[in-house]
Enzyme design. Structure first.
Site, mmCIF file in Angstrom:
data_model
loop_
_atom_site.group_PDB
_atom_site.id
_atom_site.type_symbol
_atom_site.label_atom_id
_atom_site.label_comp_id
_atom_site.label_asym_id
_atom_site.label_seq_id
_atom_site.Cartn_x
_atom_site.Cartn_y
_atom_site.Cartn_z
ATOM 1 N N ASP A 13 -13.970 -1.780 0.801
ATOM 2 C CA ASP A 13 -12.669 -1.504 0.169
ATOM 3 C C ASP A 13 -11.998 -2.745 -0.407
ATOM 4 O OD1 ASP A 13 -13.026 1.116 0.964
ATOM 5 O OD2 ASP A 13 -11.985 0.803 2.868
ATOM 6 N N HIS A 41 -14.822 4.314 -4.210
ATOM 7 C CA HIS A 41 -14.436 3.280 -5.174
ATOM 8 C C HIS A 41 -13.369 3.832 -6.107
ATOM 9 C CE1 HIS A 41 -18.542 1.077 -4.585
ATOM 10 N NE2 HIS A 41 -17.858 1.220 -3.473
HETATM 11 P P1 GDP Z 1 -13.687 -0.378 -3.101
HETATM 12 O O1 GDP Z 1 -14.276 0.551 -2.117
HETATM 13 O O2 GDP Z 1 -14.105 -1.793 -2.874
HETATM 14 O O3 GDP Z 1 -13.931 0.047 -4.523
HETATM 15 O O4 GDP Z 1 -12.109 -0.347 -2.875
HETATM 16 P P2 GDP Z 1 -11.218 0.992 -2.673
HETATM 17 O O5 GDP Z 1 -11.076 1.660 -3.981
HETATM 18 O O6 GDP Z 1 -11.702 1.785 -1.542
HETATM 19 O O7 GDP Z 1 -9.848 0.347 -2.196
HETATM 20 C C1 GDP Z 1 -9.158 -0.559 -2.982
HETATM 21 C C2 GDP Z 1 -7.764 0.014 -3.263
HETATM 22 O O8 GDP Z 1 -6.956 -0.997 -3.783
HETATM 23 C C3 GDP Z 1 -7.750 1.118 -4.303
HETATM 24 O O9 GDP Z 1 -6.726 2.014 -4.013
HETATM 25 C C4 GDP Z 1 -7.474 0.379 -5.597
HETATM 26 O O10 GDP Z 1 -6.856 1.194 -6.583
HETATM 27 C C5 GDP Z 1 -6.527 -0.681 -5.114
HETATM 28 N N1 GDP Z 1 -6.565 -1.949 -5.813
HETATM 29 C C6 GDP Z 1 -7.624 -2.626 -6.320
HETATM 30 N N2 GDP Z 1 -7.242 -3.842 -6.765
HETATM 31 C C7 GDP Z 1 -5.920 -3.934 -6.553
HETATM 32 C C8 GDP Z 1 -4.940 -4.966 -6.760
HETATM 33 O O11 GDP Z 1 -5.243 -6.049 -7.242
HETATM 34 N N3 GDP Z 1 -3.670 -4.697 -6.377
HETATM 35 C C9 GDP Z 1 -3.311 -3.505 -5.828
HETATM 36 N N4 GDP Z 1 -2.044 -3.345 -5.482
HETATM 37 N N5 GDP Z 1 -4.195 -2.527 -5.619
HETATM 38 C C10 GDP Z 1 -5.474 -2.737 -5.952
HETATM 39 P P1 IMO Z 2 -16.659 1.143 0.137
HETATM 40 O O1 IMO Z 2 -17.862 1.174 -0.770
HETATM 41 C C1 IMO Z 2 -14.943 0.706 4.111
HETATM 42 C C2 IMO Z 2 -17.550 1.634 7.520
HETATM 43 C C3 IMO Z 2 -17.066 2.843 8.287
HETATM 44 C C4 IMO Z 2 -17.594 2.498 9.663
HETATM 45 C C5 IMO Z 2 -18.938 1.847 9.359
HETATM 46 C C6 IMO Z 2 -20.136 2.789 9.418
HETATM 47 O O2 IMO Z 2 -15.590 2.103 -0.230
HETATM 48 O O3 IMO Z 2 -16.183 -0.244 0.336
HETATM 49 P P2 IMO Z 2 -21.030 4.775 7.903
HETATM 50 O O4 IMO Z 2 -20.389 6.076 7.514
HETATM 51 O O5 IMO Z 2 -21.465 3.950 6.748
HETATM 52 O O6 IMO Z 2 -22.134 4.967 8.899
HETATM 53 O O7 IMO Z 2 -19.862 3.976 8.674
HETATM 54 O O8 IMO Z 2 -18.816 1.343 8.031
HETATM 55 N N1 IMO Z 2 -17.720 1.866 6.058
HETATM 56 C C7 IMO Z 2 -16.831 1.504 5.131
HETATM 57 N N2 IMO Z 2 -15.614 0.958 5.259
HETATM 58 N N3 IMO Z 2 -15.455 0.951 2.890
HETATM 59 C C8 IMO Z 2 -16.685 1.491 2.749
HETATM 60 O O9 IMO Z 2 -17.248 1.675 1.539
HETATM 61 C C9 IMO Z 2 -17.418 1.812 3.905
HETATM 62 N N4 IMO Z 2 -18.634 2.355 4.114
HETATM 63 C C10 IMO Z 2 -18.803 2.370 5.435
HETATM 64 O O10 IMO Z 2 -15.663 2.935 8.279
HETATM 65 O O11 IMO Z 2 -16.788 1.523 10.250
HETATM 66 MG MG MG Z 3 -13.643 1.997 -0.748
#
Ligand code: GDP
Ligand code: IMO
Ligand code: MG
Length: 441
Positions: A13, A41
């Site tokens: 994340d 994502h």
């Molecule tokens: P990923 O799994 O690495 O793609 O990340 P996620 O999408 O799960 O979580 C990142 C969150 O932060 C999402 O809700 C994005 O829209 C948000 N986000 C990404 N970059 C920024 C930033 O620079 N500032 C803020 N405020 N939010 C961001």
């Molecule tokens: P993105 O791509 C955050 C974490 C789960 C748990 C551990 C194992 O959005 O960054 P799993 O279901 O893979 O067996 O879970 O890994 N986890 C993530 N945490 N972002 C993710 O993906 C994750 N994918 C798995 O929360 O702790």
């Molecule tokens: Mg994510």
């Protein structure tokens, strides 16, 4: 222009979706190489938000092809649901997708086993998975005798006897381990697969050959990492990890390309740390400061909606990812989220029984005991989401970036100051110019 990967340096994340989406105009193919629907994502653009789980972020762009490589575990039902949801929003995601014939399938019994395994463990042993069947599917892949791959979905009639055998075995194993498997029925499962096979079969191919021919035609590949390097099966905070190779190391095998083609390796980290699920988290803030980061950063999971645990940036942990991944540059996200804090922290070491260490212990119980050695820097004020140049950031924010570069010994090339595609600052012209000159959507 070089083939590039974008990976998370933390526990997931980090904002990989935002960074990949923002870079898409400079690339022709976006390739997922690890994980499955555990990923979430998020992309925000033009007032709209998209959450991608199995689909490569590239499918949002008209001129980008998305590839699901052999290292990904694919829940075919989830994949079609995600594709259909995008089609309903006017994005022909299916037309822009290729799926590896060698990718393994996440089956309903994997979802069931993931749930049962977690609910039968007590607090400290539980991993806190996303319940998407990831671990059980990768376990079957390694076991080999109970695996189902995309190619089997194409050769559906041959699959039926094998599936009957596998489901029989799963029922016996799950019944013995958890006393619950009656909902598994081979016939129903097969019919479920039949209903999706016709739609998925035309997308299935030898994606390794596809990528090779794309490269031969001069097209540029962007590899989209899922999860994060601290969740890597070999190098993460085991056993509180996911079941795949999440870093640049995973690209070659998970995408089916030679190891030397990935010339730029972008590591994404937030300006602080977050984690969902269980496991040690040395800089975690369980106080009002942690709560404030969570609220300002909207730190709730994209896949499961769970509140994310928040804490200061852990430079010890992130530096390990940088070193292991041969990361060439950093994309720093959520800088805007830290605006308004009087001081911001970075852990530059750990204290273990009074001793200062700068490495991560392998034993999760020891890692859970370390205390972060915090360096605190002056914070900064104001809404920085409209800033377009590093020099226009408040001086506190600039010093924070400079300190990260010093600690990581690589440049912070990209700074994200908001969730939207446009809210991005570039250190140099490299990415900014490529996105502009090759922009095709
Ligand atoms: P990923 O799994 O690495 O793609 O990340 P996620 O999408 O799960 O979580 C990142 C969150 O932060 C999402 O809700 C994005 O829209 C948000 N986000 C990404 N970059 C920024 C930033 O620079 N500032 C803020 N405020 N939010 C961001
Ligand atoms: P993105 O791509 C955050 C974490 C789960 C748990 C551990 C194992 O959005 O960054 P799993 O279901 O893979 O067996 O879970 O890994 N986890 C993530 N945490 N972002 C993710 O993906 C994750 N994918 C798995 O929360 O702790
Ligand atoms: Mg994510």
């Amino acid at each position: 222009m070089e083939h590039t990967c974008v990976v998370g340096l933390g526990w997931g994340d980090e904002g990989k979706g935002k960074i990949v989406d923002m870079l898409c105009p400079a690339f022709d193919v976006v390739v997922r190489y690890n994980g499955g629907a555990n990923a979430g994502h998020t992309v925000r653009a033009g007032g709209e938000a998209f959450a991608l789980h199995l689909l490569p972020t590239g499918v949002l762009h008209r001129n980008t092809v998305g590839v699901i490589g052999p290292g990904v575990v694919v829940d075919p039902i989830a994949l079609l649901a995600e594709t259909d949801a995008l089609i309903a929003r006017g994005i022909p995601a299916g037309d822009r997708l290729r799926i590896s014939d060698r990718a393994h399938l996440v089956m309903p019994y994997h979802l069931l086993e993931d749930r049962l395994s977690e609910s039968n463990l007590d607090g400290s042993n539980r991993i806190g998975t996303t319940a998407r069947g990831i671990g059980p599917c990768y376990a079957d892949k390694m076991r080999r005798t109970t695996a189902v791959r995309m190619i089997d979905l194409v050769e559906l009639d041959r699959l039926k006897p094998a599936l009957t055998r596998i489901v029989g075995q799963k029922r016996r194993v799950l019944e013995a381990a958890y006393g619950a498997a009656e909902e598994l029925d081979a016939e129903r499962l097969f019919e479920g697969l039949r209903s999706v096979a016709d739609r998925l079969a035309p997308l299935v191919c030898d994606t390794s050959l596809f990528l090779e021919s794309e490269m031969a035609s001069g097209r540029k590949l962007l590899f989209e990492g899922a999860n994060g390097m601290l969740l890597d099966i070999d190098h993460g905070t085991y056993p509180y990890v996911t079941s795949s190779q999440t870093g640049p190391q995973g690209v070659a095998s998970g995408a089916g390309v030679s190891p030397w083609i990935v010339q730029r390796r972008i590591g994404v980290t937030k300006a602080y740390s977050t984690r969902v699920g269980e496991g040690p988290f040395p800089t975690e803030l369980t106080d009002a400061t942690g709560e404030r980061i969570r609220e300002q950063g909207h730190e709730y999971g994209t896949t499961t909606g769970r509140p994310r645990r928040c804490g200061w940036l852990d430079a010890v942990a992130i530096r390990r990812s940088v070193r292991l991944g041969g990361i060439s540059e950093i994309a720093l996200t959520h800088l805007d989220t830290l605006s308004g804090f009087e001081r911001v922290g970075i852990a530059v070491g750990y204290r273990l029984e009074g001793r200062l260490i700068d490495t991560m212990p392998a034993d999760p119980e020891v890692l859970a005991r370390v205390e972060p050695e915090l360096e605190t820097l002056a914070g900064w004020e104001g809404d920085i989401r409209g800033v377009k140049q590093i020099a226009d950031l408040p001086s506190g924010a600039q010093s924070f970036i400079a300190r990260i570069e010093e600690l990581m010994e690589i440049p912070v090339e990209i700074v994200s100051v908001g969730a939207d595609r446009q809210q991005t600052v570039f250190r140099t012209r490299h990415w900014r110019d490529l996105i502009r000159t090759r922009a095709h959507t």
